[in-house]
Scaffold this motif. Structure first.
Motif, mmCIF file in Angstrom:
data_model
loop_
_atom_site.group_PDB
_atom_site.id
_atom_site.type_symbol
_atom_site.label_atom_id
_atom_site.label_comp_id
_atom_site.label_asym_id
_atom_site.label_seq_id
_atom_site.Cartn_x
_atom_site.Cartn_y
_atom_site.Cartn_z
ATOM 1 N N ASN A 4 19.428 54.877 -57.091
ATOM 2 C CA ASN A 4 19.431 53.420 -57.018
ATOM 3 C C ASN A 4 20.680 52.776 -57.610
ATOM 4 O O ASN A 4 20.698 51.584 -57.868
ATOM 5 C CB ASN A 4 18.186 52.847 -57.701
ATOM 6 C CG ASN A 4 16.931 53.203 -56.947
ATOM 7 O OD1 ASN A 4 16.928 53.214 -55.728
ATOM 8 N ND2 ASN A 4 15.883 53.531 -57.663
ATOM 9 N N ASP A 5 21.726 53.548 -57.859
ATOM 10 C CA ASP A 5 22.976 52.991 -58.351
ATOM 11 C C ASP A 5 23.881 52.727 -57.155
ATOM 12 O O ASP A 5 24.516 53.623 -56.625
ATOM 13 C CB ASP A 5 23.652 53.948 -59.332
ATOM 14 C CG ASP A 5 24.969 53.385 -59.852
ATOM 15 O OD1 ASP A 5 25.237 52.183 -59.635
ATOM 16 O OD2 ASP A 5 25.717 54.150 -60.476
ATOM 17 N N TYR A 6 23.897 51.471 -56.741
ATOM 18 C CA TYR A 6 24.659 51.090 -55.557
ATOM 19 C C TYR A 6 26.008 50.480 -55.919
ATOM 20 O O TYR A 6 26.719 49.986 -55.055
ATOM 21 C CB TYR A 6 23.859 50.094 -54.714
ATOM 22 C CG TYR A 6 22.507 50.606 -54.279
ATOM 23 C CD1 TYR A 6 22.347 51.923 -53.840
ATOM 24 C CD2 TYR A 6 21.405 49.787 -54.316
ATOM 25 C CE1 TYR A 6 21.111 52.386 -53.427
ATOM 26 C CE2 TYR A 6 20.158 50.247 -53.902
ATOM 27 C CZ TYR A 6 20.020 51.536 -53.468
ATOM 28 O OH TYR A 6 18.805 51.996 -53.054
ATOM 29 N N SER A 7 26.383 50.516 -57.192
ATOM 30 C CA SER A 7 27.591 49.834 -57.646
ATOM 31 C C SER A 7 28.877 50.422 -57.068
ATOM 32 O O SER A 7 29.903 49.744 -57.046
ATOM 33 C CB SER A 7 27.667 49.843 -59.176
ATOM 34 O OG SER A 7 27.776 51.171 -59.657
ATOM 35 N N MET A 58 24.948 32.703 -57.744
ATOM 36 C CA MET A 58 25.674 33.962 -57.953
ATOM 37 C C MET A 58 24.802 34.947 -58.728
ATOM 38 O O MET A 58 24.773 36.141 -58.398
ATOM 39 C CB MET A 58 26.988 33.699 -58.689
ATOM 40 C CG MET A 58 27.914 34.886 -58.712
ATOM 41 S SD MET A 58 28.651 35.149 -57.086
ATOM 42 C CE MET A 58 28.283 36.862 -56.834
ATOM 43 N N THR A 59 24.081 34.469 -59.713
ATOM 44 C CA THR A 59 23.180 35.341 -60.477
ATOM 45 C C THR A 59 22.107 35.925 -59.557
ATOM 46 O O THR A 59 21.831 37.124 -59.605
ATOM 47 C CB THR A 59 22.539 34.555 -61.648
ATOM 48 O OG1 THR A 59 23.592 34.097 -62.504
ATOM 49 C CG2 THR A 59 21.575 35.426 -62.434
ATOM 50 N N ARG A 60 21.507 35.080 -58.703
ATOM 51 C CA ARG A 60 20.507 35.569 -57.741
ATOM 52 C C ARG A 60 21.125 36.571 -56.765
ATOM 53 O O ARG A 60 20.516 37.581 -56.420
ATOM 54 C CB ARG A 60 19.896 34.407 -56.951
ATOM 55 C CG ARG A 60 18.915 33.569 -57.727
ATOM 56 C CD ARG A 60 18.110 32.629 -56.830
ATOM 57 N NE ARG A 60 18.849 31.997 -55.756
ATOM 58 C CZ ARG A 60 19.440 30.809 -55.827
ATOM 59 N NH1 ARG A 60 19.397 30.099 -56.932
ATOM 60 N NH2 ARG A 60 20.071 30.309 -54.769
ATOM 61 N N THR A 61 22.340 36.287 -56.312
ATOM 62 C CA THR A 61 23.039 37.173 -55.376
ATOM 63 C C THR A 61 23.269 38.537 -56.004
ATOM 64 O O THR A 61 23.029 39.572 -55.371
ATOM 65 C CB THR A 61 24.389 36.535 -54.950
ATOM 66 O OG1 THR A 61 24.106 35.328 -54.236
ATOM 67 C CG2 THR A 61 25.196 37.470 -54.082
ATOM 68 N N LEU A 62 23.736 38.558 -57.237
ATOM 69 C CA LEU A 62 23.995 39.834 -57.917
ATOM 70 C C LEU A 62 22.700 40.621 -58.121
ATOM 71 O O LEU A 62 22.679 41.845 -57.958
ATOM 72 C CB LEU A 62 24.710 39.594 -59.243
ATOM 73 C CG LEU A 62 26.124 39.019 -59.115
ATOM 74 C CD1 LEU A 62 26.683 38.662 -60.486
ATOM 75 C CD2 LEU A 62 27.049 39.967 -58.371
ATOM 76 N N LYS A 67 19.456 45.504 -55.720
ATOM 77 C CA LYS A 67 18.266 46.073 -55.083
ATOM 78 C C LYS A 67 18.536 46.597 -53.683
ATOM 79 O O LYS A 67 17.850 47.495 -53.210
ATOM 80 C CB LYS A 67 17.171 45.012 -55.013
ATOM 81 C CG LYS A 67 16.687 44.561 -56.366
ATOM 82 C CD LYS A 67 15.720 43.402 -56.223
ATOM 83 C CE LYS A 67 15.479 42.771 -57.578
ATOM 84 N NZ LYS A 67 15.213 41.372 -57.512
ATOM 85 N N GLU A 68 19.499 46.002 -52.995
ATOM 86 C CA GLU A 68 19.801 46.366 -51.610
ATOM 87 C C GLU A 68 21.115 47.136 -51.553
ATOM 88 O O GLU A 68 22.161 46.614 -51.937
ATOM 89 C CB GLU A 68 19.902 45.123 -50.726
ATOM 90 C CG GLU A 68 18.593 44.410 -50.501
ATOM 91 C CD GLU A 68 17.627 45.196 -49.632
ATOM 92 O OE1 GLU A 68 18.068 46.011 -48.798
ATOM 93 O OE2 GLU A 68 16.414 44.981 -49.786
ATOM 94 N N LYS A 69 21.057 48.356 -51.071
ATOM 95 C CA LYS A 69 22.224 49.235 -51.052
ATOM 96 C C LYS A 69 23.422 48.583 -50.370
ATOM 97 O O LYS A 69 24.536 48.614 -50.880
ATOM 98 C CB LYS A 69 21.860 50.539 -50.342
ATOM 99 C CG LYS A 69 22.974 51.554 -50.326
ATOM 100 C CD LYS A 69 22.511 52.877 -49.726
ATOM 101 C CE LYS A 69 23.591 53.926 -49.793
ATOM 102 N NZ LYS A 69 23.138 55.219 -49.256
#
Length: 180
Positions: A4-7, A58-62, A67-69
């Motif tokens: 789950n690390d999509y960074s 921006m907080t919601r977007t991040l 959560k989404e790859k």
């Protein structure tokens, strides 16, 4: 990268980089896309009206991007200015679908949409996809033109939907591309 690390997701085109966003992207995203009526016209989000709203957005977007790859910001390679976003997901095994592509009006007509969509298709194919699905509002001729230019074909008839922002009835055309 753990499950789950999509960074570390990064997709590159000739002129663009798609990757996870950073909080400091809020101001250029607000200026380039979120505050623009023409950008939101065929989307399901509302125009952001203030810098404070943009920071909250921006907080919601991040949070969503964690959560989404494949929920990504779109940046110009030169200068790394954020100009929009793109998202896709695996709908079912071997089928991916676009979940939204938007760039600011100053960046339309430069071939960036085509670069984004083709890069998403290539990434989906690299992940094993055999089909890539997308949709557009019937009245959104720019999206229709982009999808046609990228080799998509109408898959099934349009669906009637209601815009939650204003209650307007609209039709969505569903379209797909077979990935070779």
């Amino acid at each position: 990268m753990n499950e789950n690390d999509y960074s570390k997701i990064l997709i590159e085109t000739k002129d663009l980089i798609m990757k996870k966003g950073e909080f400091n992207d809020w101001k250029p995203l607000y200026r380039n896309i979120w505050s623009r009526d023409e950008s939101a016209k065929y989307m399901l989000w509302k125009v952001t009206k203030s810098e404070e709203e943009a920071k909250t957005r921006m907080t919601r977007t991040l949070d969503y991007q964690q959560k989404e790859k494949y929920a990504l910001q779109v940046y110009l390679k030169v200068g790394m200015e954020p100009i929009g976003f793109a998202a896709m997901r695996e709908r079912e095994p071997m089928i991916y679908e676009e979940m939204g592509i938007a760039i600011g009006p100053e960046f339309v007509g430069k071939g960036y949409g085509k670069q984004i969509l083709n890069a998403l298709c290539m990434e989906a194919q690299a992940q094993g996809a055999k089909e890539f699905w997308a949709s557009y509002r019937e009245k959104n001729l720019a999206s229709k033109g982009l999808l046609n230019a990228c080799g998509f074909e109408i898959d099934y008839m349009s669906e009637e939907k209601t815009d939650p922002r204003n209650g307007e009835i609209y039709f969505v055309v569903n379209i797909k591309k077979v990935l070779k």
